[in-house]
Every structure is written in structure tokens, then in C-alpha cells.
Scaffold this motif. Structure first.
Motif, mmCIF file in Angstrom:
data_model
loop_
_atom_site.group_PDB
_atom_site.id
_atom_site.type_symbol
_atom_site.label_atom_id
_atom_site.label_comp_id
_atom_site.label_asym_id
_atom_site.label_seq_id
_atom_site.Cartn_x
_atom_site.Cartn_y
_atom_site.Cartn_z
ATOM 1 N N LYS A 422 16.124 -14.310 -14.630
ATOM 2 C CA LYS A 422 17.441 -14.568 -14.043
ATOM 3 C C LYS A 422 17.553 -16.022 -13.561
ATOM 4 N N THR A 423 16.427 -16.552 -13.083
ATOM 5 C CA THR A 423 16.475 -17.890 -12.483
ATOM 6 C C THR A 423 16.932 -18.949 -13.491
ATOM 7 N N VAL A 424 16.448 -18.846 -14.713
ATOM 8 C CA VAL A 424 16.846 -19.820 -15.736
ATOM 9 C C VAL A 424 18.348 -19.773 -15.963
ATOM 10 N N GLN A 452 10.282 -21.687 -3.487
ATOM 11 C CA GLN A 452 9.865 -21.473 -4.866
ATOM 12 C C GLN A 452 10.996 -21.771 -5.847
ATOM 13 N N HIS A 453 12.214 -21.335 -5.474
ATOM 14 C CA HIS A 453 13.357 -21.647 -6.332
ATOM 15 C C HIS A 453 13.523 -23.153 -6.464
ATOM 16 N N PHE A 454 13.348 -23.828 -5.345
ATOM 17 C CA PHE A 454 13.481 -25.286 -5.366
ATOM 18 C C PHE A 454 12.496 -25.882 -6.379
ATOM 19 N N VAL A 535 23.494 -16.272 -5.344
ATOM 20 C CA VAL A 535 22.811 -15.540 -4.282
ATOM 21 C C VAL A 535 21.740 -14.674 -4.919
ATOM 22 N N ASP A 536 20.496 -14.910 -4.570
ATOM 23 C CA ASP A 536 19.417 -14.120 -5.167
ATOM 24 C C ASP A 536 19.164 -12.889 -4.309
ATOM 25 N N GLU A 537 18.846 -11.806 -4.963
ATOM 26 C CA GLU A 537 18.556 -10.533 -4.288
ATOM 27 C C GLU A 537 19.728 -10.037 -3.461
ATOM 28 N N VAL A 690 9.640 -10.314 -3.014
ATOM 29 C CA VAL A 690 10.596 -10.780 -4.004
ATOM 30 C C VAL A 690 10.235 -12.121 -4.598
ATOM 31 N N GLY A 691 10.333 -12.174 -5.901
ATOM 32 C CA GLY A 691 10.411 -13.469 -6.567
ATOM 33 C C GLY A 691 9.192 -14.342 -6.774
ATOM 34 N N ILE A 692 8.156 -14.249 -5.933
ATOM 35 C CA ILE A 692 7.030 -15.186 -6.063
ATOM 36 C C ILE A 692 6.436 -15.132 -7.480
HETATM 37 MG MG MG Z 1 13.821 -13.943 -9.231
#
Ligand code: MG
Ligand code: ADP
Length: 831
Positions: A422-424, A452-454, A535-537, A690-692
Motif C-alpha cells: 500500500k505504501t508504494v 519508518q514511512h519517512f 491516513v495509514d491504518e 503495524v507496518g514495521i
Molecule cells: Mg503499511
């Protein structure tokens, strides 16, 4: 005497002699001259014979009601005799019907006596002056401030709250039996005379014992530890008893049954479907039930039915007052179900209407920003990626781009399995926004994730252009754009001077993409031209927060992302204000994470396995137990566990520790060391959920795994299996409950997030699963989100209403509009 007829053969009652006699009696002018010796004598013989073959209590009840048993025809006047004969005549066809069908074959509910109904109490329908049901409950007679305080603990403050304070279930005490029919173990009700009641002392416990009887026999009743009842049961009182029967010395005994004197009013505690209410210290079942009965009788009818009558009829729903009354004190199982459906429908309809109105307000409130999608920029980005986008990523990106081009603000929910990429997709959208001259905000639920997103976003974007070094929290991207692209991280932990600097740059329009937690939109961050918010999650991000964004004076496109897959219908209901995109495909080469639930005795072999994987060059996560009380306690526990593991279990390995109480710099350092392979094992509180993203991590060990929901366990598991190596998830549980065990079994077998979500929904129930409270949606008390048919019906009706009368202005919708505003408490956004 009843047992003999319990075989399979059809039973017949010879009705003909009775009919003939009654006919003759009528012809002779009701002089009791049709049979020698009088009708009563005849009836005694006839009923004795007839009742021999009757097993149906309902039929026996009828016999009794018509005074066929123990009749006293001789003592009646001629008018009374005629009346009686007519009644019995009317009953004969029914009797014959039983005969033909063979009553013993009827389903249980058909042969039981009807619920013992008494005349409704006088209060019902007695219209006292209409008062507001929004008054505090202390306005009710008999509710003191101290009682009110107890109800407050249950969330009940007003009379309306009381009416909507539903029992969590009902006991079925509607099955009336005669004493001779009582059987052990079942819940049964009798109506009997009290012969004697006294205090006894079995085993030193002061208790009440009573002997009660009906026309078929006597039975002993004992209320242990309750000597006070003896005084309340005077000899010859008629009493209704509901409860279980046991055997004592070979004889039946009622053990501590619910009891109630049979008076000229409706039964409350016995002989019916009896509601069981949630209680709290100082509230007693009988007290609450009695109070609820009074409140329902007096107040339910004063609740305005806000549904248009036409709609209510068309959908076959009970009127609101009736639905409320039946939900508390139902006449029958069917009436109870119908009440539940009616009330659930109301909840779902209001939910839907609210959600639809929000979508309209969002999209029509103010014009949004239409982005210019520059294919050159987008293609450069896509071709710079180290992988090919999946077909699903392409499709979803196209859906998003189509929205971004419109002047109408996007509100889209992007669902995608953990690791589906999703991040891409979000990064591409942010890039398109920046290329159109708009700022973008990317929000994560935790600071670790924001960091991490950064890192990810910077890395993804920098592949297409030459990287220009930025400050600690600044990174620049340039290439095809007229000016370098600037990405910034803004989180609580960075120092004040840096923060101010970044805020100044945001306000000046010098930062294109700003990444942070939800604090981004809550604090005084001033954007120059916010065009897109990602907005994530989503499940941690509510409707309210989305509105807050708009109140910043912008009307940005909004993309919310979640890895908690929600079945489509539910998504449309709960997030009906969002359009839906789904990445339903994982990047190629992802393997299934082998998941195993381990017994406490296997802890050592779990550690041995971790050690072996580390020896092979992999890394591992160890997740500490979830401690809900506070982040501080959770952090402390993680520190203790970290110490233990470092000193006793893995003294030779390099361990890292991560918890929510660490400073940003500390967390950063720990994550950096883990990601770069400088530590082997990361011991973490559940924040890592989440997400890591650490591709080399191949083992996940979860402590107290039974305490997590399925979706959460699936999230944990998603932290491994992101690289090429076979990955493993080990679940430890000390002493799991039944439901915990079921979850651990399921997570081992099912690897599809959607399927898991459905299971989670089934096990946890919708309230917890979706946390409607937190998400700013109205509470659902009776509606089950697993009831898809009702949900769809409510949605259809809401859409229909909305099309006909979008702002609910028509007179027939006035009450509905009022209720909607009340339920959503949205400060007049609708009116
Ligand atoms: Mg994610
Ligand atoms: P999530 O949907 O869980 O947020 P991410 O966006 O974090 O997933 O992606 C998970 C990992 O998969 C990342 O390392 C990302 O670079 C990688 N990834 C994303 N898309 C693809 C793809 N199409 N092919 C291969 N790897 C991909």
C-alpha cells in the motif's frame, strides 16, 4: 398417568359422547337433566378417561380453564349453564383436531401451555402528562441519587438510556407445567398454592422451605440462605415458580426458583420470557427487573417513532414503542426477535443515513483540488522501483488517480493485506500531488511507523532523482520536477527548534510531503495548500479526525489505508462515506508464514529455534504481552523481559528493546540497529504491530498470544515473511480461554486476511472488532454487523430516503432528522 401416551401411536379422545350430551342438555333447556346423576358426574368420568391419553399441558390447561375437570355445573344458574355449554362446544373442534393429529407428535412449543398472561398493569396506556424521556432517571419515582449513581456506572443516565438499556438475554420461563409433569434439570414454571412455608436450617444455613401444590400433586421448594422468603409466602397464596427441579431423596425439589405471587398484574420474574439485565455492585436482578417493567410500561409509549410509517410498514417492523417493550418483556420468542430486528434496523438506518450525509457534505461542501497527473513524473517513479507493481496495485493506483483529477475531494478507503504494498501506491499519489503543486500529509498511528514511512517514502522517491541531502528530518528529492521535492518528518519527539523550523517551512509551502502521526492534523500545523491526506491504518482513525482535516480550511483528497480487511458489505456500512479500493494480491514470491501455537512446556525449544535461525543469519521479533492498563506498565514489563532474555536466555546474542515510553531518538536508534542487522532479536511491546518492515526478520515469537485478536496476530505475523526466507511465527499462551484457544487454532490454519477478519468478527463481535465508539460512529447495541441481510436492507432504505429527501426536510421526516442529529451529535452538520 401421562407417560403412557408418550408413544408414537396417534391418540384419540372420544369427543362424540360429550357432544351428544351437551346438545341434549341444550335442547332440554339447561336443566341438568340430560344424563342420569347429573352432568358433573358424567363429566368426571368422561374427563378422567379423556385426560388419561393427554400429554399436552396446553390441552390440560384448556380443560382446567373450561372447568371440565372438577366441574360444578349443578351449582350454576341457567344462563351461566348456557354460557358454559356454548364455550365447551366451541372448544370441541379444537379437541378433535388434537385427536386427528396425534398430539404427542407436535413440536414441543406447540403443546406447552401458553405463557401465563395476566391483565396488563394499569399503568400501560394510562397517559400521564408527556414528559421528556431525556430527563435524568432521578425524575422517576423510587430512583434516588445513590441508585442513579449505580446506573450511571452502566452508562444509564436518562430515562431514554433506561429504555435502551437492554437485557443481555432472557430466561425462558414460559413453559408452564403441572407438578406431575415436572422433570429434572429443565427450566420449568408452575402455578401452585402455598400449603406451608417455613424457615429451615439445612447444614446450618437459614433457608426457606415451602410445600406447594396444584391439581396434579405437591412439590417441595427450597430457597437456600434465604430465610426472609418464608414470611412473604402466606398459606394459600397463589404463587408462580420458575426454575430448575432437582431430585432429593428420590423426590422432586424446586431449588431456589424465581418466585412471584400471582396477583392481578403481569408477571415480571416468572412464567414468561424473563429479562436478565447487566448489573453492577449494589444492583439486584429483581430490583432492576421490577424497575424496568415500570419504566417500560410507563415510558416506552412516549418515545416518538421517528421512522416514517410507510417505511416501517413496508419493512415489516414493529413500531418503536412496541419494539422497545418487546425487547425488554417479550410476549414470545418470536416477538422478541422481531423487536430486536426492528431496533437493529433503526440503528443501522441511522448509521447509514449519517454516513451518507457525511459523504455528501465532504464532497459537496467546498470544491476540492483537481490534480494534474503528469505521466512523465509518474512513469519515472514507477520505472525506478526495484520491483514491478502488481496488477492490483496498478488497478488501485488508477482508481486513485481518477479521483485526484476531479475537483470533488476523494474519500477513499484502500484495503490491502499486510505486505500487499500500500505504501508504494500512497507514495505515488503523494508524488502526483506534489507535482501538481499541492502539499501532502501522510499520517501513521504511531511515531515509530511515521519514522519508518519517512524512511520508505524518501527512499522510494529518491530512486527516480538524484538525492540531495537534507537535515535530520528533511530529505530532498529532485529530478523531473521544476524544483526539488522536499519531504519532512514531524513528530512529538524532535526538538523544539527543529519543530518550529519545519512548521515554518510547511506554512511557507516549502515542504511538499509531511509525514507524522495524527497529531499532524490535530495540532496547530498550518499548511499552505494541503491537497492530499493519506491516513495509514484507518481503524485507528475516526470520522471525527477526518472532519478535523477539513476544518483546517482545506478540502483535501483523503486516502485512508487499512490492513484490516473488512467484508465488503461491512465496509460499505461502517465506512460508507468512503469509496472502496482493494489490493487483493500479494507481490510474487511471498511465502506463507508457518504459524504454530506452542504449549508453555515448549518455550525452551522456541528459544532454541530462535537461536538456530539467528545462527543462520536471520533476525527475530519477540513480542511482549499486551498490557492494557497503561503504556508505562507495559514498557516496564518489556524492560524486565528484555533483561531476562539478555541475561538468562540469549546472553551471547545482540538484543534490542523497543517500547512506547522511549524517546524518539532512542526508538530511532533501536530500529536502525535492527534494520541494519546490528541486533539479532528485537524485544518489543505490541507497538511493533503495524507496518514495521525488516525483510531479514524471519521469526516472530508472540507472548500471551491468546490475548490478541485474530487481526492483530495476523498483523504481527505480517512483520516476517517479507523477504526471501521461509518465515515462522510462534505463539505462546500460558492458559488460554476457550475462545483464545479457538483463535490460536484458526490463526495457524488460515492465512487469508479477509477470512481471518470474518472469523475475528464472529469471535469478538462487531463492537470490539470495529471499535465503533472510537471511530466516531454511533453505538450499535442490538444490530449485529454479521447480519448482512438486515444491513443491506437498511442501506437500501437509507439510499432511497436520501435520494428522495437528502436533507430530510419533508414533514414526515422531521422526527427522523431530529433523531439522526441526536444520534450523531454532529453539531448541526445535517440540519
Ligand atoms: Mg503499511
Ligand atoms: P503494506 O501494504 O503492508 O503497507 P508495504 O507497502 O509496506 O505493505 O510493502 C511491503 C513490502 O513489499 C515493502 O518492502 C515493499 O517495498 C514491497 N513491495 C511493495 N510492492 C511490491 C511489489 N509489487 N513487488 C515486490 N515487492 C513489493
Amino acid at each position: 398417568m401421562f407417560a403412557s401416551a408418550l408413544g408414537d401411536e396417534a391418540v384419540s379422545i372420544n369427543v362424540e359422547p360429550l357432544r351428544k350430551i351437551l346438545q341434549l342438555e341444550g335442547e332440554k333447556g339447561y336443566l341438568d337433566s340430560a344424563v342420569i346423576g347429573g352432568l358433573d358426574k358424567f363429566l368426571r368420568r368422561w374427563t378422567a378417561q379423556a385426560t388419561q391419553s393427554i400429554t399436552s399441558p396446553q390441552l390440560l390447561h384448556q380443560f382446567e380453564r373450561l372447568q371440565l375437570i372438577n366441574s360444578s355445573y349443578a351449582s350454576l344458574t341457567r344462563e351461566q349453564r348456557k354460557e358454559w355449554v356454548d364455550k365447551v362446544f366451541a372448544f370441541l373442534p379444537e379437541l378433535e383436531r388434537f385427536e386427528v393429529r396425534g398430539e404427542v407428535r407436535l413440536p414441543q412449543e406447540a403443546i406447552m401451555p401458553p405463557p401465563i398472561s395476566r391483565r396488563p398493569s394499569a399503568a400501560k396506556g394510562q397517559r400521564v402528562a408527556v414528559q421528556s424521556i431525556d430527563l435524568p432517571i432521578t425524575a422517576l419515582k423510587g430512583i434516588s441519587t445513590s441508585l442513579a449513581a449505580k446506573f450511571k456506572r452502566l452508562g444509564v443516565e436518562t430515562i431514554r438510556d433506561l429504555l435502551y438499556f437492554f437485557p443481555h438475554r432472557h430466561l425462558d420461563y414460559s413453559q408452564r407445567k403441572y407438578i406431575s409433569q415436572l422433570t429434572e434439570g429443565e427450566e420449568q414454571t408452575i402455578i401452585a398454592n402455598v400449603w406451608q412455608a417455613q424457615v429451615i436450617m439445612p447444614g446450618g444455613r437459614r433457608s426457606t422451605e415451602a410445600i406447594v401444590g396444584d391439581e396434579t400433586g405437591n412439590v417441595r421448594v427450597v430457597w437456600f440462605n434465604n430465610p426472609y422468603l418464608a414470611k412473604k409466602l402466606p398459606t394459600n397464596a397463589r404463587v408462580v415458580l420458575s426454575g430448575r427441579v432437582g431430585l432429593f431423596g428420590g423426590r422432586h425439589v424446586f431449588e431456589s426458583p424465581e418466585w412471584e405471587l400471582l396477583e392481578d398484574k403481569e408477571l415480571v420474574h416468572t412464567g414468561r420470557l424473563v429479562p436478565l439485565y447487566p448489573l453492577t455492585q449494589g444492583l439486584h436482578p429483581r430490583q432492576v427487573r421490577k424497575l424496568m417493567k415500570e419504566v417500560v410500561d410507563q415510558w416506552a409509549w412516549q418515545v416518538e417513532d421517528f421512522l416514517p410509517a410507510e417505511l416501517r410498514q413496508r419493512c415489516g417492523l414493529l413500531e418503536l414503542p412496541q419494539a422497545l417493550a418487546q425487547a425488554h418483556f417479550p410476549e414470545s420468542e418470536a416477538a422478541k426477535d422481531r423487536a430486536r430486528v426492528s431496533l437493529a434496523f433503526d440503528e443501522l438506518l441511522l448509521l447509514q443515513l449519517g454516513v451518507l450525509a457525511r459523504k455528501r457534505d465532504w464532497q459537496e461542501g467546498q470544491p476540492g483540488n483537481s490534480f494534474k497527473v503528469k505521466p512523465r513524473v509518474l512513469n519515472a517513479f514507477i520505472s525506478s522501483l526495484p520491483f514491478k507493481l502488481t496488477a492490483a496495485q496498478h488497478r488501485v493506483l488508477a482508481e486513485i488517480l481518477a479521483d485526484l483529477k476531479e475537483p470533488r475531494p476523494m474519500s477513499r478507503l484502500l484495503q490491502g493485506e499486510v505486505g500487499s504494498g500500500k505504501t508504494v501506491v500512497a507514495t505515488a499519489a503523494l508524488l502526483v500531488g506534489a507535482a501538481s503543486g499541492y502539499q501532502g500529509a501522510f499520517m501513521a498511528p504511531t511515531e515509530i511507523l511515521a519514522e519508518q514511512h519517512f524512511a520508505n517514502v524518501c527512499q522510494l522517491l529518491s530512486r527516480a532523482g538524484e538525492q540531495v541531502a537534507g537535515g535530520d528530518n528533511l530529505s530532498s528529492y529532485s529530478g523531473l520536477l521544476p524544483r526539488p521535492l522536499t519531504v519532512a518528518l514531524l513528530i512529538g519527539g524532535i526538538n523544539q527548534a527543529q519543530k518550529q523550523e519545519i512548521q515554518r517551512l510547511i506554512t511557507g509551502g516549502n515542504i511538499d510531503i509531511i509525514i507524522g502521526t495524527h497529531a499532524l492534523i490535530q495540532k496547530e500545523v498550518e499548511f499552505k495548500r494541503l491537497g492530499l491526506a493519506v491516513v495509514d491504518e484507518q481503524h485507528r482513525f475516526g470520522v471525527t479526525q477526518r472532519s478535523a482535516l477539513r476544518q483546517k480550511g482545506f478540502n483535501p483528497h483523503v486516502l485512508v489505508m487499512t490492513a484490516t480487511p473488512i467484508p465488503r458489505t461491512l465496509a460499505l456500512t461502517l465506512y460508507g462515506d468512503l469509496d472502496l479500493s482493494v489490493i487483493d494480491e500479494l507481490p510474487p514470491g511471498r511465502q506463507v508464514v508457518k504459524t504454530k501455537w506452542l504449549k508453555p512446556s515448549q518455550r525452551d525449544s522456541a528459544y532454541a529455534f530462535v537461536r538456530q535461525q539467528v545462527a543462520e543469519g536471520r533476525q527475530a521479533f519477540i513480542i511482549c504481552p499486551l498490557i492494557e492498563e497503561s503504556e508505562a506498565i507495559e514498557a516496564k514489563a518489556a524492560v524486565v523481559e528484555y533483561e531476562r532474555l539478555s541475561q538468562e536466555v540469549f546472553p551471547d546474542l545482540r538484543l534490542g528493546l523497543l517500547h512506547g515510553r522511549m524517546s524518539v531518538a532512542e526508538k530511532d536508534e533501536v530500529m536502525h540497529r535492527f534494520r541494519s542487522g546490528e541486533s539479532d532479536i528485537l524485544v518489543s511491546t505490541p507497538v511493533v504491530e503495524v507496518g514495521i518492515d525488516v525483510p531479514n526478520a524471519a521469526v516472530m515469537l508472540v507472548e500471551s498470544a491468546d490475548r490478541f485478536g485474530l487481526s492483530q496476530l495476523h498483523q504481527f505475523r505480517g512483520r516476517v515473511g517479507r523477504g526471501q526466507e521461509q518465515s515462522y511465527c510462534m505463539l505462546l499462551a500460558e492458559n488460554p480461554s476457550e475462545i483464545g484457544r479457538e483463535r490460536l487454532d484458526i490463526i495457524g490454519k488460515i492465512h487469508d486476511g479477509f477470512q481471518l477478519a470474518e472469523e475475528d468478527l464472529r469471535l469478538r463481535g462487531p463492537g470490539e472488532f470495529f471499535g465503533t465508539r472510537q471511530s466516531g460512529l454511533p453505538d450499535l447495541r442490538l444490530a449485529k454487523l454479521s447480519d448482512v441481510a438486515l444491513l443491506e436492507q437498511a442501506r437500501d432504505e437509507a439510499i432511497r430516503l436520501f435520494e428522495k429527501d437528502p436533507s430530510l426536510e419533508k414533514p414526515e421526516h422531521r422526527l427522523l432528522a431530529k433523531e439522526l442529529a441526536r444520534v450523531w451529535q454532529s453539531g448541526g452538520e445535517w440540519s
